[in-house]
Design a protein around this motif. Structure first.
Motif, mmCIF file in Angstrom:
data_model
loop_
_atom_site.group_PDB
_atom_site.id
_atom_site.type_symbol
_atom_site.label_atom_id
_atom_site.label_comp_id
_atom_site.label_asym_id
_atom_site.label_seq_id
_atom_site.Cartn_x
_atom_site.Cartn_y
_atom_site.Cartn_z
ATOM 1 N N CYS A 174 -26.047 -8.444 10.988
ATOM 2 C CA CYS A 174 -24.753 -8.507 11.672
ATOM 3 C C CYS A 174 -24.074 -7.144 11.616
ATOM 4 O O CYS A 174 -24.454 -6.277 10.827
ATOM 5 N N THR A 175 -23.081 -6.989 12.467
ATOM 6 C CA THR A 175 -22.233 -5.793 12.394
ATOM 7 C C THR A 175 -20.790 -6.237 12.206
ATOM 8 O O THR A 175 -20.417 -7.343 12.616
ATOM 9 N N ALA A 176 -20.002 -5.365 11.594
ATOM 10 C CA ALA A 176 -18.566 -5.663 11.419
ATOM 11 C C ALA A 176 -17.769 -4.375 11.616
ATOM 12 O O ALA A 176 -18.274 -3.272 11.388
ATOM 13 N N PRO A 177 -16.519 -4.552 12.046
ATOM 14 C CA PRO A 177 -15.703 -3.392 12.404
ATOM 15 C C PRO A 177 -14.825 -2.865 11.262
ATOM 16 O O PRO A 177 -14.549 -3.560 10.291
ATOM 17 N N VAL A 178 -14.358 -1.652 11.463
ATOM 18 C CA VAL A 178 -13.314 -1.037 10.648
ATOM 19 C C VAL A 178 -11.961 -1.537 11.175
ATOM 20 O O VAL A 178 -11.852 -1.854 12.359
ATOM 21 N N ASN A 179 -10.958 -1.632 10.324
ATOM 22 C CA ASN A 179 -9.611 -1.895 10.838
ATOM 23 C C ASN A 179 -8.641 -0.866 10.264
ATOM 24 O O ASN A 179 -8.857 -0.336 9.175
ATOM 25 N N ILE A 180 -7.614 -0.551 11.025
ATOM 26 C CA ILE A 180 -6.612 0.427 10.585
ATOM 27 C C ILE A 180 -5.245 -0.249 10.595
ATOM 28 O O ILE A 180 -4.764 -0.678 11.646
ATOM 29 N N ALA A 181 -4.641 -0.326 9.427
ATOM 30 C CA ALA A 181 -3.370 -1.040 9.298
ATOM 31 C C ALA A 181 -2.229 -0.271 9.940
ATOM 32 O O ALA A 181 -2.154 0.959 9.852
ATOM 33 N N VAL A 182 -1.337 -1.019 10.583
ATOM 34 C CA VAL A 182 -0.090 -0.446 11.098
ATOM 35 C C VAL A 182 1.092 -0.884 10.226
ATOM 36 O O VAL A 182 2.132 -0.236 10.194
ATOM 37 N N ILE A 183 0.932 -2.016 9.527
ATOM 38 C CA ILE A 183 1.824 -2.362 8.406
ATOM 39 C C ILE A 183 0.892 -2.372 7.197
ATOM 40 O O ILE A 183 -0.085 -3.123 7.157
ATOM 41 N N LYS A 184 1.198 -1.516 6.225
ATOM 42 C CA LYS A 184 0.212 -1.207 5.188
ATOM 43 C C LYS A 184 0.189 -2.212 4.040
ATOM 44 O O LYS A 184 1.234 -2.706 3.611
ATOM 45 N N TYR A 185 -1.020 -2.432 3.547
ATOM 46 C CA TYR A 185 -1.254 -3.188 2.318
ATOM 47 C C TYR A 185 -1.266 -2.196 1.167
ATOM 48 O O TYR A 185 -2.069 -1.261 1.172
ATOM 49 N N TRP A 186 -0.373 -2.354 0.188
ATOM 50 C CA TRP A 186 -0.410 -1.470 -0.992
ATOM 51 C C TRP A 186 0.182 -2.226 -2.178
ATOM 52 O O TRP A 186 1.394 -2.364 -2.308
ATOM 53 N N MET B 179 4.559 4.441 12.490
ATOM 54 C CA MET B 179 4.838 5.698 11.799
ATOM 55 C C MET B 179 5.726 5.465 10.592
ATOM 56 O O MET B 179 5.472 5.988 9.506
ATOM 57 N N LYS B 180 6.784 4.660 10.772
ATOM 58 C CA LYS B 180 7.693 4.408 9.651
ATOM 59 C C LYS B 180 6.967 3.742 8.495
ATOM 60 O O LYS B 180 7.223 4.045 7.334
ATOM 61 N N ASP B 181 6.059 2.812 8.829
ATOM 62 C CA ASP B 181 5.404 2.110 7.734
ATOM 63 C C ASP B 181 4.376 2.987 7.032
ATOM 64 O O ASP B 181 4.215 2.908 5.812
ATOM 65 N N SER B 182 3.704 3.838 7.784
ATOM 66 C CA SER B 182 2.805 4.806 7.153
ATOM 67 C C SER B 182 3.604 5.704 6.206
ATOM 68 O O SER B 182 3.222 5.915 5.056
ATOM 69 N N ASN B 183 4.725 6.208 6.691
ATOM 70 C CA ASN B 183 5.540 7.094 5.850
ATOM 71 C C ASN B 183 6.031 6.374 4.593
ATOM 72 O O ASN B 183 6.040 6.952 3.509
ATOM 73 N N GLN B 184 6.401 5.105 4.751
ATOM 74 C CA GLN B 184 6.909 4.396 3.580
ATOM 75 C C GLN B 184 5.806 4.139 2.559
ATOM 76 O O GLN B 184 6.040 4.236 1.349
ATOM 77 N N PHE B 185 4.622 3.854 3.054
ATOM 78 C CA PHE B 185 3.492 3.690 2.138
ATOM 79 C C PHE B 185 3.270 4.982 1.339
ATOM 80 O O PHE B 185 3.119 4.962 0.106
ATOM 81 N N HIS B 186 3.297 6.129 2.011
ATOM 82 C CA HIS B 186 3.083 7.395 1.291
ATOM 83 C C HIS B 186 4.280 7.731 0.400
ATOM 84 O O HIS B 186 4.115 8.383 -0.637
ATOM 85 N N ALA B 187 5.472 7.254 0.779
ATOM 86 C CA ALA B 187 6.636 7.416 -0.098
ATOM 87 C C ALA B 187 6.420 6.639 -1.399
ATOM 88 O O ALA B 187 6.723 7.140 -2.481
ATOM 89 N N ILE B 188 5.881 5.433 -1.289
ATOM 90 C CA ILE B 188 5.596 4.624 -2.491
ATOM 91 C C ILE B 188 4.574 5.350 -3.372
ATOM 92 O O ILE B 188 4.702 5.377 -4.595
ATOM 93 N N CYS B 189 3.581 5.956 -2.740
ATOM 94 C CA CYS B 189 2.579 6.719 -3.503
ATOM 95 C C CYS B 189 3.244 7.851 -4.272
ATOM 96 O O CYS B 189 2.887 8.138 -5.409
ATOM 97 N N LEU B 190 4.232 8.498 -3.658
ATOM 98 C CA LEU B 190 4.934 9.600 -4.311
ATOM 99 C C LEU B 190 5.836 9.077 -5.422
ATOM 100 O O LEU B 190 6.067 9.756 -6.427
ATOM 101 N N ASP B 191 6.360 7.865 -5.253
ATOM 102 C CA ASP B 191 7.247 7.274 -6.258
ATOM 103 C C ASP B 191 6.438 6.698 -7.430
ATOM 104 O O ASP B 191 7.005 6.228 -8.412
ATOM 105 N N THR B 192 5.131 6.728 -7.316
ATOM 106 C CA THR B 192 4.223 6.260 -8.366
ATOM 107 C C THR B 192 4.180 7.313 -9.476
ATOM 108 O O THR B 192 4.411 8.487 -9.218
ATOM 109 N N TYR B 193 3.918 6.902 -10.710
ATOM 110 C CA TYR B 193 3.896 7.866 -11.821
ATOM 111 C C TYR B 193 2.606 7.761 -12.616
ATOM 112 O O TYR B 193 2.337 6.701 -13.162
#
Lengths: 400, 400
Positions: free
Chosen positions: B14-26, B256-270
């Motif tokens: 079988c084959t299966a696809p890649v998916n790219i989130a627009v509202i991020k799972y983190w 775009m906003k959700d991508s930015n917020q996901f990366h903001a959470i990454c920056l707020d990580t310690y």
């Protein structure tokens, strides 16, 4: 000598310090009064290494208020300059007119201001600048009392530069902003082992200014309000406690977390704002790896609205960390150009640590560093030779 | 030909696809069941350009379960692989034993899987991989019903790769995770004008893996919980509405906003996590300046746990934007190496636009791009010549 010596010229020269926040100010609840969305806390840096010097003169023969910054005449009508001038003149009116030109607030002033550090360093020069302006005006006009609320109206973080040592800018509750002022948490003598190292990074891009940046953040970031309401109040308490206990690991951890959260808010802004570049990221990694090697927080970073790092550490740890920075960012300029400020002893690096940190050196990633410590608030300069304005009330050639 | 032909060999590819989130799972609320702290939504990409292919064989003569990924044998005891195998076998036991090897779940399997895209592309290969594994196992063992809950236990975002088009991964409420499954919001045919452009960036540093990264975020980021509880639910609703209305400006802005917020959470990580590098920042600036030139959102970026950008746009806008990317990131490789996937028409750029965007080109900043669109979910490959395992149950040379 100038031919036009003004007989009634009164003149005062003062210096004021830079401050670097460890709990960050980002976002205004009132744009006109410059009232913040959260309290903040900073360390005032020593003026031996970073300072603004301002001379203000007053004479009946001046036709208008004028200002020269770093040798260039600027537009005095800038609203924030006007706020400070107006507010000080308002406070000065309460005094008795003694007949001196400075006792009559309708007399015009000439203002001349210089920084002893390059603007390119991206070190909040507006904080030192407005603190120095307000402090010097208050000396000239003989105004007493709380000045931080006046400086705040020039540039928010300037209010913190009116005190030495560890300074909080209180959030305040009143709508007129009267209680949103600075307060010293501890003097510069309270924690003498604390050291500050500024790493000036080679930046490629020009950043978004902090005034417009924080405006956009308040308008668009969902996370900013939560940070201001739910995170900062607790952090302020913890930070004040860490300073009182001289608890460096706690002080450092909070400093790093709050810097990171401020930059997270910038990223959550739409369009997003980036102040950190790849070199900034590498400095952050280096600090965490260095601390991890020792299993404790010995150095801490904080970043303002630009890529430059400010490192907090203790006297005993700094020499080694300076060598670590030199190792991972090998300079391509001579020692004098690279290392400025308070000297540090040479230190040896263990090969084990270098291996453990495991980063690829980036030549020239850091342009230079300034070593300093906490210092006092604004000061009057007594030596008349150091005035930036001449007997004609115009900038001396040396100040241009 | 292998000399060891297994007479009872059953095999499915079988084959299966890649998916790219627009509202991020983190962030996970349950690490074992892989239950998320917030719902997420993605676009399934077309398998013509990005896919995982998996062959699974079953035979009574296999002594143990084995797996080969991109030609290298891997450790089958990996807990997440075991979760998926166990779960599918559990579901398969409900069926009747027909005498075929695959009808007896105690028989061992050989698994062989390849991606048609380089792992270096940093495109969530685990999502396509686990979706393909679970789908292929289900075909082999003749298991029917909802598979996304099984794939989720391999890799959270894999659950979304079991459907084509626009897919949400529902938060769910049950503690056993039974309702934390994927659901198609709209098929890949619903919005045929939507286009996807993957910009593979030249990365210097290796990133923090997403599993450990999101674990640290949940442990340390104050902002993550607020995002999950107070921001994402509203964004999910808005995003689903934007997709149903085929409202690109809204879809793009939320993405775009959700991508930015996901990366903001990454920056707020310690310690903080950085996935975006200087090139990523430049792509973000470019997109905002391009949209600003037109006064509307014509292209949108999103970034996963790495520096590569995924651009969403519409068929009519894509050709020009491809040229814009080529202009500001001039490739130093030939066209064939630089541009892959769905062809786009050549487009002319106006000098006015280039001037208006006002960025310095960065040669070689983008290594290559893949042009694609939304596509269907997993598929069975009917042609037996395309099996990755030979008649001996071992990987064919071509699959190594």
């Amino acid at each position: 000598m100038s031919e036009n010596i003004l007989q009634d010229l009164e003149m005062v020269t003062c210096t004021a310090p830079v401050n670097i926040a460890v709990i960050k100010y980002w976002g205004k609840r009132d744009e006109d009064l410059i009232l913040p969305v959260n309290a903040s806390l900073s360390v005032t840096l020593h003026q031996d290494h970073l300072r603004t010097t301002t001379t203000i003169a007053c004479s009946r023969s001046f036709h208008k208020d004028c200002i020269w910054l770093n040798g260039k005449e600027q537009d005095i009508s800038h609203p924030r300059l006007q706020s400070c001038l107006l507010e000080i003149r308002r406070l000065a009116q309460r005094r008795k007119n003694t007949g001196d030109p400075a006792s009559d607030v309708s007399n015009k002033v000439h203002i001349c201001s210089v920084n002893n550090f390059p603007t390119a360093a991206g070190l909040a020069s507006s904080a030192a600048g407005y603190a120095c302006l307000v402090y010097t005006l208050s000396q000239l006009f003989n105004v007493e009392g709380e000045l931080s609320g006046v400086a705040r109206q020039g540039s928010g973080s300037a209010c913190r530069s009116l005190y030495g040592g560890f300074v909080q800018w209180k959030l305040g509750e009143q709508s007129d902003g009267k209680d949103s002022i600075a307060e010293q948490v501890a003097s510069e003598l309270y924690w003498p082992e604390l050291r500050v190292l500024i790493l000036v990074v080679s930046a490629e891009q020009k950043s978004v200014g902090s005034t417009s940046g924080m405006h956009t953040s308040v308008e668009t970031s969902h996370l900013l309000k939560y940070r201001a309401d739910a995170v900062v109040p607790g952090r302020m308490e913890e930070m004040i406690r860490a300073i009182r206990l001289r608890d460096f690991p706690k002080f450092g951890e909070l400093t790093m977390k709050d810097s990171n959260q401020f930059h997270a808010i910038c990223l959550d802004t739409y369009p997003p704002i980036f102040y950190l570049n790849n070199i900034s990221h590498q400095i952050i990694s280096l600090v965490h790896r260095y601390n991890q090697y020792y299993g404790e927080t010995r150095v801490a970073y904080t970043f303002d609205a630009g890529p430059n790092a400010v490192i907090y550490s203790l006297q005993d740890y700094l020499p080694e960390f300076v060598e670590v920075v030199r190792h991972f960012f090998p300079p391509e300029v001579n020692e004098e150009e690279f290392f400025k400020g308070l000297p540090v002893c040479p230190a040896d690096l263990s090969e084990e640590m270098i291996r453990d940190i495991n980063m690829k050196p980036t030549p020239n990633g850091i342009r230079y560093m300034i070593s300093t410590k906490a210092g006092p608030g604004p000061r009057v300069v007594e030596d008349p030779n150091l005035h930036l304005l001449g007997a004609d009330g115009l900038p001396k050639k040396s100040a241009v």
